[in-house]
Design a protein around this motif. Structure first.
Motif, PDB file in Angstrom:
ATOM      1  N   THR A 189      42.890  46.774 179.893  1.00  0.00           N
ATOM      2  CA  THR A 189      41.905  46.234 180.487  1.00  0.00           C
ATOM      3  C   THR A 189      41.469  44.975 180.226  1.00  0.00           C
ATOM      4  OG1 THR A 189      39.882  47.163 179.449  1.00  0.00           O
ATOM      5  CG2 THR A 189      40.999  48.586 181.075  1.00  0.00           C
ATOM      6  N   ALA A 195      33.186  51.660 177.260  1.00  0.00           N
ATOM      7  CA  ALA A 195      32.575  52.097 178.353  1.00  0.00           C
ATOM      8  C   ALA A 195      32.865  51.053 179.676  1.00  0.00           C
ATOM      9  CB  ALA A 195      30.983  51.813 178.740  1.00  0.00           C
ATOM     10  N   ALA A 196      32.878  49.713 179.569  1.00  0.00           N
ATOM     11  CA  ALA A 196      33.427  48.666 180.364  1.00  0.00           C
ATOM     12  C   ALA A 196      34.761  48.905 180.841  1.00  0.00           C
ATOM     13  CB  ALA A 196      33.347  47.272 180.105  1.00  0.00           C
ATOM     14  N   ASP A 199      35.188  51.809 182.917  1.00  0.00           N
ATOM     15  CA  ASP A 199      34.588  51.688 184.512  1.00  0.00           C
ATOM     16  C   ASP A 199      35.824  51.036 185.186  1.00  0.00           C
ATOM     17  OD1 ASP A 199      32.384  51.724 186.295  1.00  0.00           O
ATOM     18  OD2 ASP A 199      31.988  49.661 185.703  1.00  0.00           O
ATOM     19  N   LEU A 200      36.482  50.062 184.486  1.00  0.00           N
ATOM     20  CA  LEU A 200      37.798  49.286 185.242  1.00  0.00           C
ATOM     21  C   LEU A 200      38.665  50.454 185.334  1.00  0.00           C
ATOM     22  CD1 LEU A 200      39.000  46.910 186.300  1.00  0.00           C
ATOM     23  CD2 LEU A 200      39.591  46.369 183.919  1.00  0.00           C
ATOM     24  N   PHE A 202      38.357  53.443 186.218  1.00  0.00           N
ATOM     25  CA  PHE A 202      37.865  54.147 187.326  1.00  0.00           C
ATOM     26  C   PHE A 202      38.159  53.431 188.775  1.00  0.00           C
ATOM     27  CE2 PHE A 202      34.214  56.210 185.139  1.00  0.00           C
ATOM     28  CZ  PHE A 202      35.173  57.089 184.676  1.00  0.00           C
ATOM     29  N   ASP A 203      37.884  52.126 188.662  1.00  0.00           N
ATOM     30  CA  ASP A 203      38.315  51.156 189.667  1.00  0.00           C
ATOM     31  C   ASP A 203      39.626  51.297 190.097  1.00  0.00           C
ATOM     32  OD1 ASP A 203      35.387  50.159 189.864  1.00  0.00           O
ATOM     33  OD2 ASP A 203      35.885  48.330 188.694  1.00  0.00           O
ATOM     34  N   TRP A 221      33.938  60.414 180.201  1.00  0.00           N
ATOM     35  CA  TRP A 221      33.369  60.224 181.254  1.00  0.00           C
ATOM     36  C   TRP A 221      33.940  60.504 182.864  1.00  0.00           C
ATOM     37  CZ3 TRP A 221      31.593  54.124 182.007  1.00  0.00           C
ATOM     38  CH2 TRP A 221      30.470  54.039 182.979  1.00  0.00           C
ATOM     39  N   GLN A 223      33.914  60.253 186.790  1.00  0.00           N
ATOM     40  CA  GLN A 223      33.573  59.374 187.845  1.00  0.00           C
ATOM     41  C   GLN A 223      32.182  59.841 188.420  1.00  0.00           C
ATOM     42  OE1 GLN A 223      36.155  58.533 190.839  1.00  0.00           O
ATOM     43  NE2 GLN A 223      36.135  56.408 190.726  1.00  0.00           N
ATOM     44  N   ASP A 226      26.385  59.495 186.203  1.00  0.00           N
ATOM     45  CA  ASP A 226      26.023  58.071 186.124  1.00  0.00           C
ATOM     46  C   ASP A 226      26.495  57.489 184.696  1.00  0.00           C
ATOM     47  OD1 ASP A 226      25.062  58.760 188.482  1.00  0.00           O
ATOM     48  OD2 ASP A 226      23.166  59.511 187.621  1.00  0.00           O
ATOM     49  N   ALA A 227      26.618  58.071 183.598  1.00  0.00           N
ATOM     50  CA  ALA A 227      26.943  57.490 182.380  1.00  0.00           C
ATOM     51  C   ALA A 227      27.734  58.294 181.530  1.00  0.00           C
ATOM     52  CB  ALA A 227      25.727  57.465 181.704  1.00  0.00           C
ATOM     53  N   PRO A 228      28.755  57.719 180.578  1.00  0.00           N
ATOM     54  CA  PRO A 228      29.591  58.549 179.703  1.00  0.00           C
ATOM     55  C   PRO A 228      28.727  59.501 178.831  1.00  0.00           C
ATOM     56  CG  PRO A 228      29.296  56.376 178.965  1.00  0.00           C
ATOM     57  CD  PRO A 228      28.550  56.367 180.445  1.00  0.00           C
TER      58      PRO A 228
END
Length: 308
Positions: A189, A195-196, A199-200, A202-203, A221, A223, A226-228
């Motif tokens: 990524t 965590a970031a 999130d990517l 997930f995207d 985490w 999807q 709300d948080a891991p």
């Protein structure tokens, strides 16, 4: 629910050294051990010992070494789905320093020539609600095809994209769960924060992401959350870290195949990986079926006490 592990198997030769050699340097090993390895085999064995119903699909060569590998795997897995290719059986050399760090070189001609869709009856055997687990040793085109066909057949799909050689994770629409370590998450990524990075991913289409953080534990985490969920590591003296990530991944997915939640599976997988790094070897360092039974029992009691 069956777990289909599609990947590789090889013969590992480990050399224990006081430290890793510098470029151009020759060192004498203090000990040498030979055994079975390969990310596919490692994860399949961990999953089977955790209690999962595992179908292991992998290629072997047409040599005597393949016969030895088959015989050695029989105690943990059904070997009927191993196929033979007119090539040498894959091998890995592991340089292991006293502090537990390692360097690995692999010859993977069988893995790179393996196409389970064309060479096996995988798609005839799997069924709705089974789980498919894949790693990064096969060509990416083969991995992507297996994941796509599995999703069309309503299987749950899990990808551990390691090693990263030619793995492409720009499109994860066919992947339910991604399992990576911190370094892989960053490499895939370009983001330092686990965590970031999750999130990517997930995207890009993943439904759940697990990032293992070594001695810092793991990030789990989904999807829908709300948080891991951050899980602390179990402390153990590192003797040999080779195969620990596979122990975690195989145990984690093996427990998902037995109906466990992401968090419950990760807790047991973390304990199993901690046991493995405190022992020498790869498969020989993994908990036995009896040990897994005890780990799972204790984990379930802990979850009951915590009201989970």
């Amino acid at each position: 629910m069956r777990l289909h592990v599609v990947g590789n198997v090889c013969v590992d030769t480990s050399f224990r050294l006081p430290r890793l050699p510098r470029p151009g340097e020759t060192l004498n090993a203090t000990s040498t051990v030979e055994g079975i390895g390969g990310k596919g085999a490692n994860q399949a064995v961990a999953a089977a010992r955790s209690g999962a119903d595992v179908c292991f699909w992998a290629p072997l060569g047409d040599d005597d070494m393949a016969d030895r590998v088959t015989e050695m795997l029989k105690s943990d897995l059904d070997v009927d789905r191993l196929i033979r290719l007119p090539l040498p059986t894959d091998r890995s050399t592991i340089l292991l320093e006293e502090g537990g760090e390692n360097a690995i070189v692999s010859a993977v001609v069988c893995a790179r020539a393996f196409d389970p869709i064309q060479q096996t009856n995988l798609t005839e055997i799997w069924s709705k609600d089974d789980i498919l687990l894949m790693q990064g040793n096969l060509p990416w085109e083969v991995i992507a095809t297996c994941l796509k066909l599995a999703k069309r057949s309503d299987l749950k799909t899990v990808l551990n994209p390691s090693p990263l050689s030619d793995t492409n994770v720009e499109d994860l629409a066919d992947v339910d769960v991604v399992i990576v370590n911190r370094g892989e998450a960053c490499a895939l990524t370009g983001l330092e924060s686990p965590a970031a990075a999750a999130d990517l991913l997930f995207d890009r289409g993943a439904r759940s992401v697990v990032v293992t953080l070594g001695s810092e534990g793991s990030l789990v985490w989904d999807q829908a959350d709300d948080a891991p969920f951050v899980l602390e590591a179990h402390r153990s003296a590192a003797v040999d870290t080779s195969g620990a990530g596979d122990c975690f991944a195989g145990t984690f997915v093996g427990l998902l195949a037995q109906g466990k939640t992401l968090a419950a599976a990760a807790k047991v997988a973390t304990k199993a990986a901690a046991i493995s790094v405190a022992r020498l070897g790869t498969l020989s360092s993994y908990p036995s079926r009896a040990e897994f039974s005890e780990i799972i029992k204790i984990s379930e009691l802990e979850n009951t006490w915590l009201g989970q």
